[in-house]
Write a protein that holds these residues in place. Structure first.
Motif, PDB file in Angstrom:
ATOM      1  N   ARG A 290      40.568  40.365  34.778  1.00 15.79           N
ATOM      2  CA  ARG A 290      39.553  40.503  35.819  1.00 15.79           C
ATOM      3  C   ARG A 290      39.709  39.386  36.859  1.00 15.79           C
ATOM      4  NH1 ARG A 290      34.924  39.199  34.212  1.00 15.79           N
ATOM      5  NH2 ARG A 290      33.677  40.364  35.727  1.00 15.79           N
ATOM      6  N   ASN A 292      37.936  36.854  37.938  1.00 14.93           N
ATOM      7  CA  ASN A 292      36.826  36.654  38.865  1.00 14.93           C
ATOM      8  C   ASN A 292      36.734  35.154  39.190  1.00 14.93           C
ATOM      9  OD1 ASN A 292      33.971  35.932  39.569  1.00 14.93           O
ATOM     10  ND2 ASN A 292      33.725  38.159  39.468  1.00 14.93           N
ATOM     11  N   GLU A 293      36.947  34.792  40.448  1.00 12.68           N
ATOM     12  CA  GLU A 293      37.021  33.383  40.836  1.00 12.68           C
ATOM     13  C   GLU A 293      35.686  32.662  40.664  1.00 12.68           C
ATOM     14  OE1 GLU A 293      38.824  32.812  44.639  1.00 12.68           O
ATOM     15  OE2 GLU A 293      40.660  33.881  44.067  1.00 12.68           O
ATOM     16  N   ASP A 294      34.587  33.348  40.920  1.00  6.04           N
ATOM     17  CA  ASP A 294      33.265  32.724  40.743  1.00  6.04           C
ATOM     18  C   ASP A 294      33.002  32.422  39.264  1.00  6.04           C
ATOM     19  OD1 ASP A 294      32.750  32.803  43.452  1.00  6.04           O
ATOM     20  OD2 ASP A 294      31.703  34.727  43.358  1.00  6.04           O
ATOM     21  N   GLU A 295      33.381  33.356  38.409  1.00  5.89           N
ATOM     22  CA  GLU A 295      33.179  33.145  36.967  1.00  5.89           C
ATOM     23  C   GLU A 295      34.095  32.014  36.459  1.00  5.89           C
ATOM     24  OE1 GLU A 295      33.498  36.829  34.842  1.00  5.89           O
ATOM     25  OE2 GLU A 295      31.733  37.697  35.814  1.00  5.89           O
TER      26      GLU A 295
END
Length: 435
Positions: A290, A292-295
């Motif tokens: 996935r 996800n850079e924020d996660e």
């Protein structure tokens, strides 16, 4: 420039005692010029207050002080290694350069270039085994192929260890063979573009008590029962031979087996250098992460809403260290709960960990992701909540690093465990089923 010069090049062996390459240099009958090179190509990738650079600088200052006491001095250089050797060959009539082996892909390439340069100038380049007990092809299967599973490797390692015993190289007994020098001016950290780090690297503890009780205490991060030896082995401020010898004398060889894990991963990287970039098992590179850079940023900061994961990440960010049991959990959480590529986690640890060693870091990250040799199966997914009950049931570790975990400001879990588990299993199965 007519007098011949022998050089000893310090690298991952920052000590004057039981140093194999240094021992052979000093025993050569020639006067030895000790040098250290701050490699510009390595340093350019680091933050300017990197605590490991401060540590290296501190250790070479110690070496220099010892050398000054006997009328010698350490010559310290900064630049591209090949350029430094070009200028050294013009400055001195070098006969031989002595050093110790390094096994990481960058170091192998660098040493090959240095050797080619020196050979073209009729200078010998001699390297020795120093940072491991067994290297490269010394522990292999009967057919000569490398082990890919730890347990049989460790059995053969122990057999060889008990058969051959420990040979020390008392370099400290031959200091009279260092060259005489009036130089005592080291480069400063500022001159190589760095500042002194506020984070200090911990001293190591290899007391008999710690080694004897290691199996009982090593899984509980609130206890101060880890040796903190990793950084010192990484930079060679201690002798692996002396450490292994002491560990082997304990009734419990759990600590010794941790040293064997280190060498297992080092021979894996030696035989399979592609694992720095690719999964050991090619089919796992089909996983649709996935990413996800924020996660990922939330994980890095220790704000996932899972206290034991967050404690580990905050300990890492504040101290440059993380307890090994917690490393497994945070790694598994990143790869399996968040489905973020293990290479992202590996790179973050490379930046933050004092004891970062490429072989062990890659080996362990691929282990938790299920992509490497002798890896945890992909369906093994640590539950970050029940892990607390197993390893920090009194919450002492969590309270130390996540004092806000019971406050309203503490974040809610970034993902629900059951959902994350099912999503992970589905994603892995999809990647592997048709391979």
């Amino acid at each position: 420039m007519s007098e011949k010069t022998t050089i000893f090049w310090f690298r991952r062996d920052l000590r004057l005692d039981d140093n194999c390459g240094l021992f052979h240099a000093l025993k050569s009958g020639k006067k030895v010029l000790p040098i250290f090179i701050f490699d510009k190509e390595i340093l350019s990738k680091l933050q300017k207050n990197d605590s490991r650079v401060s540590f290296i600088y501190q250790e070479i200052k110690k070496i220099n002080l010892q050398l000054l006491e006997i009328g010698s001095a350490l010559e310290v250089y900064y630049g591209k290694t090949i350029d430094i050797y070009n200028s050294l060959s013009e400055k001195y009539a070098i006969e031989t350069v002595y050093t110790n082996h390094d096994y990481e892909p960058y170091a192998i390439k660098r040493d090959l270039e240095v050797k080619q340069l020196l050979t073209s100038k009729n200078i010998n380049f001699k390297t020795y085994k120093d940072q491991v007990i067994f290297e490269r092809n010394e522990i292999v299967k009967k057919d000569g192929t490398p082990y890919k599973v730890y347990t049989p490797y460790s059995k053969k390692w122990l057999e060889a260890f008990h058969f051959k015993g420990i040979q020390l190289y008392p370099s400290e007994e031959h200091f009279e063979n260092f060259n005489k020098s009036k130089k005592n001016q080291l480069l400063t950290l500022n001159e190589i573009g760095f500042t002194t780090s506020s984070i200090k690297i911990a001293s190591y503890n290899i007391s008999s008590g710690l080694i004897d009780q290691y199996e009982e205490t090593r899984n509980f991060p609130a206890k101060d029962s880890t040796s903190k030896l990793g950084t010192h082995l990484r930079f060679g401020t201690v002798s692996i031979r002396k450490i292994a010898d002491k560990a082997s004398k304990s009734n419990d060889i759990t600590f010794l087996k941790e040293l064997i894990w280190r060498e297992f991963f080092m021979q894996i990287l030696w035989h399979f250098p592609h694992t720095t970039k690719d999964s050991f098992k090619p089919k796992y590179d089909r996983i649709l992460w996935r990413n996800n850079e924020d996660e990922f940023e939330t994980w890095c900061k220790g704000e996932t809403g899972y206290p034991l994961v967050d404690a580990g990440m905050r300990e890492l960010n504040q101290t440059g260290f993380m307890h090994n049991r917690v490393r497994m959990l945070v790694g598994s959480f990143l790869c399996k709960h968040l489905l973020i590529d293990w290479r992202w986690g590996e790179a973050y640890f490379a930046e933050k960990l004092h004891d970062y060693e490429q072989a062990s870091n890659i080996g362990n990250w691929q282990w938790v992701a299920g992509t490497g040799v002798d890896a945890a199966p992909y369906f093994r997914i640590f539950n970050p909540t029940t892990q607390i009950q197993k390893f920090d049931k009194d919450l002492n570790y969590i309270k130390k690093w996540v004092p806000d975990f019971q406050e309203l400001t503490y974040p809610a879990p970034i993902v629900e465990h059951k959902l994350a588990r099912e999503r992970c299993l589905e994603t892995y199965k999809k990647a592997l089923v048709d391979f």
